[in-house]
Design a protein around this motif. Structure first.
Motif, PDB file in Angstrom:
ATOM      1  N   SER A   1     -18.443 -32.786  10.917  1.00 20.97           N
ATOM      2  CA  SER A   1     -18.160 -33.708   9.222  1.00 20.97           C
ATOM      3  C   SER A   1     -16.522 -33.790   8.982  1.00 20.97           C
ATOM      4  O   SER A   1     -15.811 -33.291   9.661  1.00 20.97           O
ATOM      5  N   GLU A   2     -16.436 -34.607   8.152  1.00 21.02           N
ATOM      6  CA  GLU A   2     -14.993 -34.780   7.803  1.00 21.02           C
ATOM      7  C   GLU A   2     -14.388 -33.511   7.050  1.00 21.02           C
ATOM      8  O   GLU A   2     -14.846 -32.837   6.375  1.00 21.02           O
ATOM      9  N   VAL A   3     -13.156 -33.475   7.879  1.00 20.90           N
ATOM     10  CA  VAL A   3     -12.132 -32.406   7.264  1.00 20.90           C
ATOM     11  C   VAL A   3     -11.679 -32.809   5.958  1.00 20.90           C
ATOM     12  O   VAL A   3     -11.081 -34.011   5.762  1.00 20.90           O
ATOM     13  N   LEU A   4     -11.917 -32.149   4.589  1.00 16.13           N
ATOM     14  CA  LEU A   4     -11.455 -32.433   3.283  1.00 16.13           C
ATOM     15  C   LEU A   4     -10.057 -31.998   3.080  1.00 16.13           C
ATOM     16  O   LEU A   4      -9.222 -32.753   2.380  1.00 16.13           O
ATOM     17  N   ASN A   5      -9.687 -30.769   3.591  1.00 14.85           N
ATOM     18  CA  ASN A   5      -8.128 -30.618   3.741  1.00 14.85           C
ATOM     19  C   ASN A   5      -7.997 -29.335   4.687  1.00 14.85           C
ATOM     20  O   ASN A   5      -9.040 -28.763   5.183  1.00 14.85           O
ATOM     21  N   GLY A   6      -6.653 -29.437   4.967  1.00 14.92           N
ATOM     22  CA  GLY A   6      -6.176 -28.457   5.878  1.00 14.92           C
ATOM     23  C   GLY A   6      -6.393 -28.746   7.367  1.00 14.92           C
ATOM     24  O   GLY A   6      -6.321 -29.994   7.680  1.00 14.92           O
ATOM     25  N   ASN A   7      -6.367 -28.080   8.494  1.00 14.12           N
ATOM     26  CA  ASN A   7      -6.332 -28.426   9.922  1.00 14.12           C
ATOM     27  C   ASN A   7      -7.478 -27.497  10.667  1.00 14.12           C
ATOM     28  O   ASN A   7      -7.385 -26.418  10.676  1.00 14.12           O
ATOM     29  N   ARG A   8      -8.249 -28.245  11.428  1.00 14.64           N
ATOM     30  CA  ARG A   8      -9.362 -27.512  11.976  1.00 14.64           C
ATOM     31  C   ARG A   8      -9.153 -27.609  13.407  1.00 14.64           C
ATOM     32  O   ARG A   8      -8.822 -28.692  14.058  1.00 14.64           O
ATOM     33  N   TYR A   9      -9.236 -26.297  14.203  1.00 14.46           N
ATOM     34  CA  TYR A   9      -9.036 -26.274  15.766  1.00 14.46           C
ATOM     35  C   TYR A   9     -10.345 -25.826  16.254  1.00 14.46           C
ATOM     36  O   TYR A   9     -10.652 -24.753  15.636  1.00 14.46           O
ATOM     37  N   SER A  10     -10.813 -26.140  17.406  1.00 13.82           N
ATOM     38  CA  SER A  10     -11.743 -25.618  18.118  1.00 13.82           C
ATOM     39  C   SER A  10     -11.732 -25.922  19.603  1.00 13.82           C
ATOM     40  O   SER A  10     -10.992 -26.875  19.949  1.00 13.82           O
ATOM     41  N   LEU A  11     -12.237 -25.090  20.583  1.00 14.62           N
ATOM     42  CA  LEU A  11     -12.126 -25.140  21.877  1.00 14.62           C
ATOM     43  C   LEU A  11     -13.450 -25.211  22.401  1.00 14.62           C
ATOM     44  O   LEU A  11     -14.510 -24.406  22.325  1.00 14.62           O
ATOM     45  N   GLY A  12     -13.686 -26.474  23.104  1.00 17.06           N
ATOM     46  CA  GLY A  12     -15.067 -26.701  23.757  1.00 17.06           C
ATOM     47  C   GLY A  12     -14.887 -26.460  25.247  1.00 17.06           C
ATOM     48  O   GLY A  12     -14.054 -26.648  26.109  1.00 17.06           O
ATOM     49  N   ILE A  13     -16.059 -25.657  25.707  1.00 16.58           N
ATOM     50  CA  ILE A  13     -15.954 -25.157  27.032  1.00 16.58           C
ATOM     51  C   ILE A  13     -17.315 -25.882  27.675  1.00 16.58           C
ATOM     52  O   ILE A  13     -18.302 -25.343  27.256  1.00 16.58           O
ATOM     53  N   ILE A  14     -16.894 -26.838  28.551  1.00 16.28           N
ATOM     54  CA  ILE A  14     -18.012 -27.646  29.113  1.00 16.28           C
ATOM     55  C   ILE A  14     -18.000 -27.207  30.600  1.00 16.28           C
ATOM     56  O   ILE A  14     -17.240 -27.108  31.019  1.00 16.28           O
TER      57      ILE A  14
END
Length: 237
Positions: free
Chosen positions: A218-231
């Motif tokens: 969903s939309e990030v309202l403020n700040g900075n979001r990081y994630s790491l996807g392992i496929i």
């Protein structure tokens, strides 16, 4: 680097597989340490680690950016990918059996990669995703080729409510003869989420059927979001 092998061995994998069967996803609290999250997040700026950068708006995938790692993967990522695959392969084969799909997955990740290479899938699919304010990811599935493993994993690299607002992880499940079901999750820093890549088996009146599932952010309202996807499977070259 904290001993990730020991951490993985403390996970109740029977419970994880049961939750995958029942819901199509399972959350593991605190799989990686806050320090390791910071190390992984800081890798985003090291261009030599990555083979490709994708600007999501260009492909109408949403708004944000992600980068695919090159081989060899950083050790922490490699160890998680290799060991989690071995824990999930029996459950993946069980899904294929109940759905009468003519495919069985090998016991080791290296053998899965050999299978991928035989189908011209050579490129690593592990990636870091970065969403700034206003960023989001449309609902999708990460398939990349004919050979795909039915589970994937996301590590959440910073803290919702502190480092960013919004940016919830969203899953949808297609319910036969009804509207789709939405699932909204908010894992914390260091948590892992394992979920279906494509579908899950659901028991109906006449045996099992496929319930298709997609995921997004969903939309990030403020700040900075990081994630790491392992496929776990590789991509077509």
């Amino acid at each position: 680097m904290d001993n990730i092998i020991e951490r993985l061995e403390t996970v109740d994998w029977q419970l994880v597989c049961s939750q995958l069967n029942d819901k199509g996803y399972s959350q593991i609290k605190g799989l990686v340490t806050p320090h390791d999250c910071d190390v992984l997040r800081n890798q985003y700026g090291d261009q030599q680690l990555f083979r490709k950068t994708i600007t999501m708006e260009r492909y109408r995938f949403g708004k944000g950016e992600y980068r695919y790692y090159n081989y060899p993967l950083p050790e922490l990522i490699h160890l998680i990918r290799e060991n989690v695959y071995e824990k999930l392969a029996p459950a993946a084969n069980s899904w294929m059996n109940v759905l009468h799909i003519d495919r069985q997955y090998p016991a080791s990740l290296s053998d899965l990669q050999s299978l991928c290479r035989a189908h011209n899938q050579h490129e690593p699919t592990v990636l870091i995703l970065n969403y700034k304010q206003g960023g989001f990811n449309t609902l999708h599935q990460d398939l990349y080729g004919d050979i795909f493993f039915p589970f994937q994993l996301v590590l959440f690299l910073n803290e919702p409510g502190t480092d960013y607002e919004g940016g919830e992880f969203v899953l949808t499940e297609q319910v036969p003869r009804a509207q789709s079901k939405a699932i909204v999750l908010r894992p914390g820093k260091g948590d892992a989420l394992i979920f279906t890549t494509n579908f899950r088996p659901v028991k109906g009146n006449h045996g099992f059927y496929r319930a298709n599932m997609k995921h997004g952010v969903s939309e990030v309202l403020n700040g900075n979001r990081y994630s790491l996807g392992i496929i776990f499977h590789d991509a077509v070259t």
